[in-house]
Motif scaffolding. Structure first.
Motif, PDB file in Angstrom:
ATOM      1  N   LEU A 287     -48.685  42.909  11.140  1.00  0.00           N
ATOM      2  CA  LEU A 287     -48.526  42.783  12.583  1.00  0.00           C
ATOM      3  C   LEU A 287     -49.872  42.408  13.215  1.00  0.00           C
ATOM      4  O   LEU A 287     -50.902  42.980  12.879  1.00  0.00           O
ATOM      5  CB  LEU A 287     -48.035  44.115  13.166  1.00  0.00           C
ATOM      6  N   THR A 288     -49.851  41.418  14.118  1.00  0.00           N
ATOM      7  CA  THR A 288     -51.089  40.971  14.775  1.00  0.00           C
ATOM      8  C   THR A 288     -50.967  41.160  16.283  1.00  0.00           C
ATOM      9  O   THR A 288     -49.863  41.334  16.812  1.00  0.00           O
ATOM     10  CB  THR A 288     -51.340  39.480  14.504  1.00  0.00           C
ATOM     11  N   ASP A 289     -52.105  41.080  16.969  1.00  0.00           N
ATOM     12  CA  ASP A 289     -52.101  41.137  18.441  1.00  0.00           C
ATOM     13  C   ASP A 289     -51.186  40.056  19.005  1.00  0.00           C
ATOM     14  O   ASP A 289     -50.416  40.305  19.938  1.00  0.00           O
ATOM     15  CB  ASP A 289     -53.517  40.894  18.987  1.00  0.00           C
ATOM     16  N   GLY A 290     -51.293  38.853  18.439  1.00  0.00           N
ATOM     17  CA  GLY A 290     -50.512  37.717  18.933  1.00  0.00           C
ATOM     18  C   GLY A 290     -49.019  37.941  18.797  1.00  0.00           C
ATOM     19  O   GLY A 290     -48.241  37.654  19.713  1.00  0.00           O
TER      20      GLY A 290
ATOM     21  N   ILE B 209     -43.655  39.648  21.230  1.00  0.00           N
ATOM     22  CA  ILE B 209     -42.530  40.590  21.349  1.00  0.00           C
ATOM     23  C   ILE B 209     -42.483  41.138  22.781  1.00  0.00           C
ATOM     24  O   ILE B 209     -41.407  41.259  23.376  1.00  0.00           O
ATOM     25  CB  ILE B 209     -42.652  41.735  20.307  1.00  0.00           C
ATOM     26  N   ILE B 210     -43.645  41.457  23.331  1.00  0.00           N
ATOM     27  CA  ILE B 210     -43.718  41.959  24.713  1.00  0.00           C
ATOM     28  C   ILE B 210     -43.202  40.904  25.692  1.00  0.00           C
ATOM     29  O   ILE B 210     -42.443  41.217  26.621  1.00  0.00           O
ATOM     30  CB  ILE B 210     -45.164  42.392  25.065  1.00  0.00           C
ATOM     31  N   SER B 211     -43.597  39.645  25.487  1.00  0.00           N
ATOM     32  CA  SER B 211     -43.119  38.552  26.361  1.00  0.00           C
ATOM     33  C   SER B 211     -41.605  38.430  26.298  1.00  0.00           C
ATOM     34  O   SER B 211     -40.946  38.227  27.326  1.00  0.00           O
ATOM     35  CB  SER B 211     -43.743  37.220  25.949  1.00  0.00           C
ATOM     36  N   SER B 212     -41.043  38.549  25.095  1.00  0.00           N
ATOM     37  CA  SER B 212     -39.580  38.490  24.936  1.00  0.00           C
ATOM     38  C   SER B 212     -38.909  39.599  25.731  1.00  0.00           C
ATOM     39  O   SER B 212     -37.904  39.377  26.406  1.00  0.00           O
ATOM     40  CB  SER B 212     -39.174  38.652  23.474  1.00  0.00           C
ATOM     41  N   PHE B 213     -39.480  40.794  25.633  1.00  0.00           N
ATOM     42  CA  PHE B 213     -38.917  41.930  26.373  1.00  0.00           C
ATOM     43  C   PHE B 213     -38.934  41.643  27.874  1.00  0.00           C
ATOM     44  O   PHE B 213     -37.928  41.810  28.563  1.00  0.00           O
ATOM     45  CB  PHE B 213     -39.702  43.211  26.066  1.00  0.00           C
ATOM     46  N   LEU B 214     -40.090  41.197  28.400  1.00  0.00           N
ATOM     47  CA  LEU B 214     -40.210  40.966  29.846  1.00  0.00           C
ATOM     48  C   LEU B 214     -39.316  39.817  30.312  1.00  0.00           C
ATOM     49  O   LEU B 214     -38.746  39.864  31.398  1.00  0.00           O
ATOM     50  CB  LEU B 214     -41.672  40.709  30.228  1.00  0.00           C
ATOM     51  N   ASP B 215     -39.165  38.792  29.470  1.00  0.00           N
ATOM     52  CA  ASP B 215     -38.257  37.675  29.807  1.00  0.00           C
ATOM     53  C   ASP B 215     -36.819  38.177  29.909  1.00  0.00           C
ATOM     54  O   ASP B 215     -36.085  37.849  30.844  1.00  0.00           O
ATOM     55  CB  ASP B 215     -38.328  36.574  28.746  1.00  0.00           C
ATOM     56  N   ASP B 216     -36.428  38.994  28.923  1.00  0.00           N
ATOM     57  CA  ASP B 216     -35.068  39.550  28.935  1.00  0.00           C
ATOM     58  C   ASP B 216     -34.864  40.465  30.141  1.00  0.00           C
ATOM     59  O   ASP B 216     -33.798  40.478  30.754  1.00  0.00           O
ATOM     60  CB  ASP B 216     -34.784  40.320  27.637  1.00  0.00           C
ATOM     61  N   PHE B 217     -35.913  41.219  30.476  1.00  0.00           N
ATOM     62  CA  PHE B 217     -35.813  42.127  31.611  1.00  0.00           C
ATOM     63  C   PHE B 217     -35.652  41.327  32.908  1.00  0.00           C
ATOM     64  O   PHE B 217     -34.825  41.650  33.756  1.00  0.00           O
ATOM     65  CB  PHE B 217     -37.069  43.011  31.689  1.00  0.00           C
ATOM     66  N   ARG B 218     -36.438  40.245  33.031  1.00  0.00           N
ATOM     67  CA  ARG B 218     -36.404  39.414  34.250  1.00  0.00           C
ATOM     68  C   ARG B 218     -35.038  38.779  34.455  1.00  0.00           C
ATOM     69  O   ARG B 218     -34.558  38.631  35.567  1.00  0.00           O
ATOM     70  CB  ARG B 218     -37.494  38.332  34.150  1.00  0.00           C
TER      71      ARG B 218
ATOM     72  N   SER C  49     -48.119  52.461  20.336  1.00  0.00           N
ATOM     73  CA  SER C  49     -48.095  53.020  18.972  1.00  0.00           C
ATOM     74  C   SER C  49     -48.394  51.922  17.946  1.00  0.00           C
ATOM     75  O   SER C  49     -49.195  52.122  17.018  1.00  0.00           O
ATOM     76  CB  SER C  49     -46.731  53.651  18.674  1.00  0.00           C
ATOM     77  N   ALA C  50     -47.758  50.764  18.117  1.00  0.00           N
ATOM     78  CA  ALA C  50     -47.965  49.646  17.176  1.00  0.00           C
ATOM     79  C   ALA C  50     -49.411  49.143  17.248  1.00  0.00           C
ATOM     80  O   ALA C  50     -50.045  48.871  16.225  1.00  0.00           O
ATOM     81  CB  ALA C  50     -46.999  48.506  17.507  1.00  0.00           C
ATOM     82  N   TYR C  51     -49.931  49.043  18.468  1.00  0.00           N
ATOM     83  CA  TYR C  51     -51.309  48.561  18.662  1.00  0.00           C
ATOM     84  C   TYR C  51     -52.316  49.513  18.017  1.00  0.00           C
ATOM     85  O   TYR C  51     -53.337  49.082  17.471  1.00  0.00           O
ATOM     86  CB  TYR C  51     -51.590  48.413  20.164  1.00  0.00           C
ATOM     87  N   THR C  52     -52.024  50.797  18.054  1.00  0.00           N
ATOM     88  CA  THR C  52     -52.911  51.796  17.434  1.00  0.00           C
ATOM     89  C   THR C  52     -53.080  51.497  15.944  1.00  0.00           C
ATOM     90  O   THR C  52     -54.179  51.592  15.398  1.00  0.00           O
ATOM     91  CB  THR C  52     -52.335  53.222  17.635  1.00  0.00           C
ATOM     92  N   ARG C  53     -51.993  51.096  15.303  1.00  0.00           N
ATOM     93  CA  ARG C  53     -52.057  50.781  13.865  1.00  0.00           C
ATOM     94  C   ARG C  53     -52.851  49.498  13.617  1.00  0.00           C
ATOM     95  O   ARG C  53     -53.635  49.408  12.663  1.00  0.00           O
ATOM     96  CB  ARG C  53     -50.646  50.629  13.301  1.00  0.00           C
ATOM     97  N   ILE C  54     -52.646  48.495  14.469  1.00  0.00           N
ATOM     98  CA  ILE C  54     -53.393  47.235  14.344  1.00  0.00           C
ATOM     99  C   ILE C  54     -54.891  47.518  14.463  1.00  0.00           C
ATOM    100  O   ILE C  54     -55.712  47.044  13.686  1.00  0.00           O
ATOM    101  CB  ILE C  54     -52.969  46.227  15.449  1.00  0.00           C
ATOM    102  N   LEU C  55     -55.238  48.322  15.473  1.00  0.00           N
ATOM    103  CA  LEU C  55     -56.644  48.626  15.757  1.00  0.00           C
ATOM    104  C   LEU C  55     -57.292  49.417  14.623  1.00  0.00           C
ATOM    105  O   LEU C  55     -58.422  49.133  14.225  1.00  0.00           O
ATOM    106  CB  LEU C  55     -56.684  49.449  17.053  1.00  0.00           C
ATOM    107  N   ALA C  56     -56.551  50.396  14.105  1.00  0.00           N
ATOM    108  CA  ALA C  56     -57.082  51.225  13.014  1.00  0.00           C
ATOM    109  C   ALA C  56     -57.334  50.374  11.776  1.00  0.00           C
ATOM    110  O   ALA C  56     -58.300  50.596  11.033  1.00  0.00           O
ATOM    111  CB  ALA C  56     -56.117  52.362  12.700  1.00  0.00           C
ATOM    112  N   ARG C  57     -56.464  49.379  11.558  1.00  0.00           N
ATOM    113  CA  ARG C  57     -56.640  48.485  10.403  1.00  0.00           C
ATOM    114  C   ARG C  57     -57.887  47.615  10.579  1.00  0.00           C
ATOM    115  O   ARG C  57     -58.628  47.364   9.638  1.00  0.00           O
ATOM    116  CB  ARG C  57     -55.394  47.604  10.273  1.00  0.00           C
ATOM    117  N   LYS C  58     -58.125  47.182  11.816  1.00  0.00           N
ATOM    118  CA  LYS C  58     -59.282  46.307  12.096  1.00  0.00           C
ATOM    119  C   LYS C  58     -60.604  47.059  12.037  1.00  0.00           C
ATOM    120  O   LYS C  58     -61.635  46.474  11.729  1.00  0.00           O
ATOM    121  CB  LYS C  58     -59.156  45.735  13.520  1.00  0.00           C
ATOM    122  N   HIS C  59     -60.571  48.333  12.413  1.00  0.00           N
ATOM    123  CA  HIS C  59     -61.821  49.105  12.545  1.00  0.00           C
ATOM    124  C   HIS C  59     -61.760  50.331  11.652  1.00  0.00           C
ATOM    125  O   HIS C  59     -61.533  51.450  12.122  1.00  0.00           O
ATOM    126  CB  HIS C  59     -62.041  49.499  14.008  1.00  0.00           C
TER     127      HIS C  59
END
Length: 296
Positions: A187-190, A195-204, A228-238
């Motif tokens: 999983l990457t930031d991008g 996924i976040i954009s998809s959620f907001l598009d569906d919400f709109r 929660s997902a970002y926490t894992r990405i960050l921990a992997r990077k650092h």
């Protein structure tokens, strides 16, 4: 306050009340120097006064709006100048992403009801959902990105991201999305942004389908899954940092309309424990209050 090099410095966001304020109080009790931040300057300064009246000395206030990059930059400059480093970042600032019908709330018995019983009277709007994702998720991300360089100057850097029991994968109905978020190694930031954009598009477009996204408290739940997902990405990077997320418990605070079961003192225990984990402690993990849990 003593020599900045020997002090341990903690920064807590959204800290003028509730769990944030209590996290500050408990960290101060452990001898940590605390930078208490809040959007509203008057409330933030009042909170610092309250802590000082209780005997705390090593606490300072700085204004912070996690949705405003200029505000974050100003805080970073202050910490850099004042302390030259940061040891602990606690990302606590958050909003619910919904409004409640005023009449329903006035007749609501906080002692007898659970937050779920408010679902029928929750008003979910696109603007509120966008604000919720922007503060809860992107606010956390902006803070991490801004302060990691100062955390790298610490002997024992810690990042604690407040998530929720709703930040577990089980709140996402779509197996495809769950699978992507579960794959922490790839999983990457991008991809998370997409996924976040998809959620907001569906919400709109009123297309928050029950087989894809959570349908009640949608933005709040999804924002916390993203944290929660970002926490894992960050921990992997650092890998040299200790980075975890925590569900503080169902706490009596404004964000639960005071329907919680735990006191703020109980709710702050998990975040404070993670802020003070010994070197070599777990990283990239989800904690349920003070207990190691799973992202599922």
């Amino acid at each position: 306050m003593g020599d900045a090099c020997t002090l341990r410095i903690a920064l807590v966001t959204g800290a003028n009340k509730g769990i944030g304020l209590e996290i500050c109080r408990q960290l101060l009790e452990k001898g940590i120097t605390v930078v208490l931040t809040a959007r509203d300057e008057t409330r933030g300064k009042t909170a610092v006064r309250k802590l000082r009246d209780g005997g705390a000395k090593d606490v300072v206030f700085h204004q912070l709006d996690v949705a405003d990059p200029a505000s974050i930059a100003s805080l970073k400059e202050f910490i850099q100048h004042q302390f030259q480093k940061l040891d602990i970042l606690v990302n606590n600032a958050g909003v619910s992403g919904i409004e409640l019908e005023a009449e329903a709330l006035s007749g609501f018995n906080k002692k007898e009801n659970h937050l779920e019983s408010l679902v029928p009277v929750m008003i979910q709007q696109h603007e509120k959902a966008k604000e919720c994702i922007n503060i809860n998720f992107y606010g956390t991300k902006r803070m991490c990105e801004a302060f990691i360089p100062l955390l790298q100057l610490s002997q024992s850097p810690r990042i604690v991201n407040l998530t929720s029991v709703y930040g577990k994968l089980k709140v996402i109905p779509s197996e495809t999305i769950k699978r992507e978020l579960r794959d922490a190694d790839n999983l990457t930031d991008g991809r998370l942004d997409n996924i976040i954009s998809s959620f907001l598009d569906d919400f709109r477009t009123n297309n928050v389908l029950k087989d894809t996204w959570p349908t009640d408290l949608s933005a709040y739940k999804f924002s916390k899954v993203a944290v929660s997902a970002y926490t894992r990405i960050l921990a992997r990077k650092h890998e040299k940092m200790c980075i975890n997320c925590v569900h503080p418990g169902y706490v009596i605070t404004d964000i639960t309309w005071n329907t919680g079961k735990l006191t703020v003192e109980e709710g702050a225990k998990g975040p404070v424990m993670l802020a003070l984990l010994p070197d070599g402690g777990p990283s990239g993990q989800f904690y349920f209050e003070t207990t190691l849990s799973s992202f599922e």
